[in-house]
Motif scaffolding. Structure first.
Motif, PDB file in Angstrom:
ATOM      1  N   ALA A  11       1.144  -1.335   0.130  1.00  0.00           N
ATOM      2  CA  ALA A  11       0.011   0.303  -0.027  1.00  0.00           C
ATOM      3  C   ALA A  11       0.588   1.221  -0.118  1.00  0.00           C
ATOM      4  O   ALA A  11       1.782   1.216   0.655  1.00  0.00           O
ATOM      5  N   GLN A  12       0.716   2.143  -0.733  1.00  0.00           N
ATOM      6  CA  GLN A  12       1.683   3.305  -1.057  1.00  0.00           C
ATOM      7  C   GLN A  12       0.829   4.636  -0.422  1.00  0.00           C
ATOM      8  O   GLN A  12      -0.801   4.472  -1.582  1.00  0.00           O
ATOM      9  N   ILE A  13       0.983   5.658   0.010  1.00  0.00           N
ATOM     10  CA  ILE A  13       0.112   6.425   0.410  1.00  0.00           C
ATOM     11  C   ILE A  13       0.540   7.800   0.470  1.00  0.00           C
ATOM     12  O   ILE A  13       1.646   8.160   0.674  1.00  0.00           O
ATOM     13  N   GLY A  14       0.362   8.333  -0.942  1.00  0.00           N
ATOM     14  CA  GLY A  14       1.219   9.691  -1.135  1.00  0.00           C
ATOM     15  C   GLY A  14       0.831  10.925  -0.523  1.00  0.00           C
ATOM     16  O   GLY A  14      -0.103  10.376   1.054  1.00  0.00           O
ATOM     17  N   GLN A  15       1.451  12.657  -0.615  1.00  0.00           N
ATOM     18  CA  GLN A  15       0.806  13.765   0.082  1.00  0.00           C
ATOM     19  C   GLN A  15      -0.544  13.256  -0.379  1.00  0.00           C
ATOM     20  O   GLN A  15      -1.560  14.247   0.462  1.00  0.00           O
ATOM     21  N   ASP A  16      -1.804  12.955  -1.363  1.00  0.00           N
ATOM     22  CA  ASP A  16      -3.240  13.415  -1.204  1.00  0.00           C
ATOM     23  C   ASP A  16      -3.114  12.048  -0.399  1.00  0.00           C
ATOM     24  O   ASP A  16      -5.184  12.584  -0.389  1.00  0.00           O
ATOM     25  N   LYS A  17      -2.786  11.344   0.414  1.00  0.00           N
ATOM     26  CA  LYS A  17      -3.492  10.570   1.607  1.00  0.00           C
ATOM     27  C   LYS A  17      -4.223   9.652   1.023  1.00  0.00           C
ATOM     28  O   LYS A  17      -5.536   8.822   1.566  1.00  0.00           O
ATOM     29  N   LYS A  18      -4.427   8.765  -0.775  1.00  0.00           N
ATOM     30  CA  LYS A  18      -5.036   8.478  -1.039  1.00  0.00           C
ATOM     31  C   LYS A  18      -3.892   7.016  -1.284  1.00  0.00           C
ATOM     32  O   LYS A  18      -2.847   6.735  -1.082  1.00  0.00           O
ATOM     33  N   ILE A  19      -5.161   5.802  -1.226  1.00  0.00           N
ATOM     34  CA  ILE A  19      -3.933   4.700  -0.717  1.00  0.00           C
ATOM     35  C   ILE A  19      -4.040   3.936  -2.525  1.00  0.00           C
ATOM     36  O   ILE A  19      -4.905   3.628  -3.582  1.00  0.00           O
ATOM     37  N   ARG A  20      -2.574   3.406  -2.677  1.00  0.00           N
ATOM     38  CA  ARG A  20      -2.129   2.755  -3.996  1.00  0.00           C
ATOM     39  C   ARG A  20      -2.161   1.866  -3.873  1.00  0.00           C
ATOM     40  O   ARG A  20      -0.905   1.637  -3.041  1.00  0.00           O
ATOM     41  N   LEU A  21      -2.472   0.822  -4.198  1.00  0.00           N
ATOM     42  CA  LEU A  21      -2.176  -0.417  -3.843  1.00  0.00           C
ATOM     43  C   LEU A  21      -1.467  -1.303  -4.814  1.00  0.00           C
ATOM     44  O   LEU A  21      -1.500  -1.473  -6.261  1.00  0.00           O
ATOM     45  N   VAL A  22      -0.093  -1.580  -4.315  1.00  0.00           N
ATOM     46  CA  VAL A  22       0.306  -2.079  -5.755  1.00  0.00           C
ATOM     47  C   VAL A  22       0.580  -3.946  -5.404  1.00  0.00           C
ATOM     48  O   VAL A  22       0.993  -4.623  -4.560  1.00  0.00           O
ATOM     49  N   LYS A  23       0.141  -5.083  -6.435  1.00  0.00           N
ATOM     50  CA  LYS A  23      -0.666  -6.514  -6.152  1.00  0.00           C
ATOM     51  C   LYS A  23       0.351  -7.307  -6.041  1.00  0.00           C
ATOM     52  O   LYS A  23       1.182  -8.490  -5.286  1.00  0.00           O
ATOM     53  N   GLU A  24       1.472  -6.642  -6.883  1.00  0.00           N
ATOM     54  CA  GLU A  24       2.958  -7.866  -6.902  1.00  0.00           C
ATOM     55  C   GLU A  24       4.409  -6.396  -6.870  1.00  0.00           C
ATOM     56  O   GLU A  24       4.885  -6.098  -7.833  1.00  0.00           O
ATOM     57  N   VAL A  25       5.278  -7.293  -5.753  1.00  0.00           N
ATOM     58  CA  VAL A  25       5.696  -6.265  -5.907  1.00  0.00           C
ATOM     59  C   VAL A  25       7.554  -7.176  -4.936  1.00  0.00           C
ATOM     60  O   VAL A  25       7.112  -8.363  -4.590  1.00  0.00           O
ATOM     61  N   ASP A  26       8.941  -6.838  -5.817  1.00  0.00           N
ATOM     62  CA  ASP A  26       9.620  -7.355  -5.231  1.00  0.00           C
ATOM     63  C   ASP A  26       9.595  -6.945  -3.485  1.00  0.00           C
ATOM     64  O   ASP A  26      10.430  -6.763  -3.241  1.00  0.00           O
ATOM     65  N   ILE A  27      10.174  -8.295  -3.120  1.00  0.00           N
ATOM     66  CA  ILE A  27       9.756  -8.650  -1.000  1.00  0.00           C
ATOM     67  C   ILE A  27      11.120  -8.625  -0.963  1.00  0.00           C
ATOM     68  O   ILE A  27      12.107  -7.853   0.101  1.00  0.00           O
ATOM     69  N   ASP A  28      11.985  -9.307  -2.389  1.00  0.00           N
ATOM     70  CA  ASP A  28      13.820  -8.865  -1.497  1.00  0.00           C
ATOM     71  C   ASP A  28      14.161  -7.517  -1.697  1.00  0.00           C
ATOM     72  O   ASP A  28      14.937  -7.485  -1.198  1.00  0.00           O
ATOM     73  N   LYS A  29      13.552  -6.588  -2.680  1.00  0.00           N
ATOM     74  CA  LYS A  29      13.983  -5.462  -2.385  1.00  0.00           C
ATOM     75  C   LYS A  29      13.717  -4.183  -1.520  1.00  0.00           C
ATOM     76  O   LYS A  29      14.583  -4.144  -0.493  1.00  0.00           O
ATOM     77  N   VAL A  30      12.082  -4.672  -1.203  1.00  0.00           N
ATOM     78  CA  VAL A  30      11.707  -4.223   0.119  1.00  0.00           C
ATOM     79  C   VAL A  30      12.686  -4.567   1.772  1.00  0.00           C
ATOM     80  O   VAL A  30      12.944  -3.861   2.146  1.00  0.00           O
ATOM     81  N   ILE A  31      12.954  -5.931   1.807  1.00  0.00           N
ATOM     82  CA  ILE A  31      13.345  -6.320   2.957  1.00  0.00           C
ATOM     83  C   ILE A  31      14.992  -6.607   2.537  1.00  0.00           C
ATOM     84  O   ILE A  31      15.751  -7.335   4.070  1.00  0.00           O
TER      85      ILE A  31
END
Length: 390
Positions: free
Chosen positions: A295-315
């Motif tokens: 879930a990505q929340i920008g300055q507009d406070k809206k939630i953008r859902l990304v369904k497939e994420v590179d988990i290895d990069k995130v952690i």
């Protein structure tokens, strides 16, 4: 295809002699070939150019060959260069760079989408050690404890709860009779691991903080976070775990593992779920995540859902390395700023270039910058300031 046939076809491909049918056969074989076979082909091809300073490992050979496969599919600039007589020079210089980093104990691989070999050698920068384990613990009475050098010992007794350092982790033990609040913060160049009173484990990245009670009472377990943190939450259906992020976003969980990246100089607050289920709240909106989603929340406070994420990069940060896949230079330098406690300045705007690669966070700054320099990132050093040149 036999190993001998594969090696012969591979040689023809590098010499630019392979037919279209042979090229397709080679690409199909690379896509399915075992790592050991790719290693052998890469080593023999490399030895035909020049003996390297270090052996070609299976992992490196496979990475390079599979990048050839990707480039061939895309028909891009790198593939056209591979098919010319300049390939030997290009590959030799690239591999020497990787070999130097291997000798330095790094295990580094970089691939830049539109790079050429940088033939200029700049002065080696003043070295800066990588970040390490350490944090500042602030107790309920305002007293601060530096955890950088604390070995196994009790660091605080508060309301019946004991805060103890065990194997480099701050652990809360016992059942406190009153809920007082502690906070832990990691400055630039530090990271730390915390075990909360309910058994939940939290990993804090550099330049981050968490505020929490020394005992969880009532109907919920609530903590507050800034920066970046990874949570492994102890399950308790009767007492949900809530993370308040930057005083503007709530994440509600029962028992799960997730990562929160909420640095103020990043474009959005990113919550990435690895296991379990979480609900992310922003303003009057909410979104339930499934494993592998973000879930990505920008300055507009809206939630953008990304369904497939590179988990290895995130952690990657939690596992001890940087993952720069699909990252631009600004993103890379923000990470280096936090981990090496440096300031990055851009002399002029830089071209948008995407990098691919991984490197260990145990490298010194000079080793990292030398790797970037080989990818045509030009810079100069002034104390702890890195100035990026056009």
């Amino acid at each position: 295809m036999t190993n001998e046939a594969f090696r012969d076809l591979f040689q023809r491909y590098f010499e630019g002699l392979a037919s279209e049918e042979e090229r397709r056969a080679l690409m199909q074989h690379i896509a399915a070939a075992p790592e050991a076979e790719l290693e052998l082909a890469m080593r023999e091809q490399w030895l035909s150019f020049e003996k390297p300073d270090a052996d070609v490992t299976a992992e490196r050979g496979a990475v390079l060959l599979r990048s050839i496969l990707d480039n061939d599919t895309m028909e891009n600039k790198e593939l056209r260069e591979i098919r010319t007589a300049r390939t030997a020079i290009y590959l030799r210089r690239w591999w020497v760079a990787a070999s130097v980093m291997l000798i330095l104990g790094a295990g580094i691989f970089f691939w830049v989408s539109n790079s050429k070999t940088n033939e200029e050698i700049v002065q080696r920068p003043v070295d800066v050690a990588p970040g390490r384990e350490g944090a500042v613990l602030t107790l309920a009475d305002g007293k601060q404890v530096m955890l950088d050098e604390v070995k196994d010992s009790v660091v605080a007794l508060q309301g019946g709860a004991t805060a103890r350092v065990v194997n480099g982790q701050l652990v809360y033990e016992g059942r406190g009779n009153e809920a007082v609040f502690n906070s832990m913060s990691t400055p630039k160049g530090r990271q730390y691991n915390l075990k909360l009173p309910d058994g939940t484990q939290v990993w804090l990245n550099s330049e981050s903080s968490i505020r929490y009670p020394t005992v969880f009472n009532g109907k919920e377990r609530k903590v507050e976070v800034t920066g970046e943190a990874y949570f492994s939450v102890t399950k308790n259906n009767k007492m949900p775990f809530i993370v308040k992020v930057n005083a503007q976003t709530d994440i509600q969980v029962l028992g799960t593992e997730f990562n929160v990246n909420a640095y103020t100089n990043e474009a959005a607050i990113n919550t990435t779920l690895l296991e379990g289920s979480v609900r992310v709240h922003a303003d009057k909106l909410s979104q339930i995540l499934s494993p592998g989603q973000q879930a990505q929340i920008g300055q507009d406070k809206k939630i953008r859902l990304v369904k497939e994420v590179d988990i290895d990069k995130v952690i990657a940060w939690k596992n001890g390395y940087f993952n720069f896949n699909d990252a631009d230079l600004h993103e890379i330098m923000r990470q280096l700023e936090r981990w090496y406690d440096i300031e990055v300045v851009y002399a002029k705007p830089v071209q948008p270039v995407e990098f691919r690669g991984k490197l260990e966070r145990s490298l010194s700054l000079s080793q990292v910058l030398e790797g970037l320099q080989l990818m045509q990132v030009n810079f100069r050093i002034e104390g702890r300031k890195v100035i990026i040149e056009p």
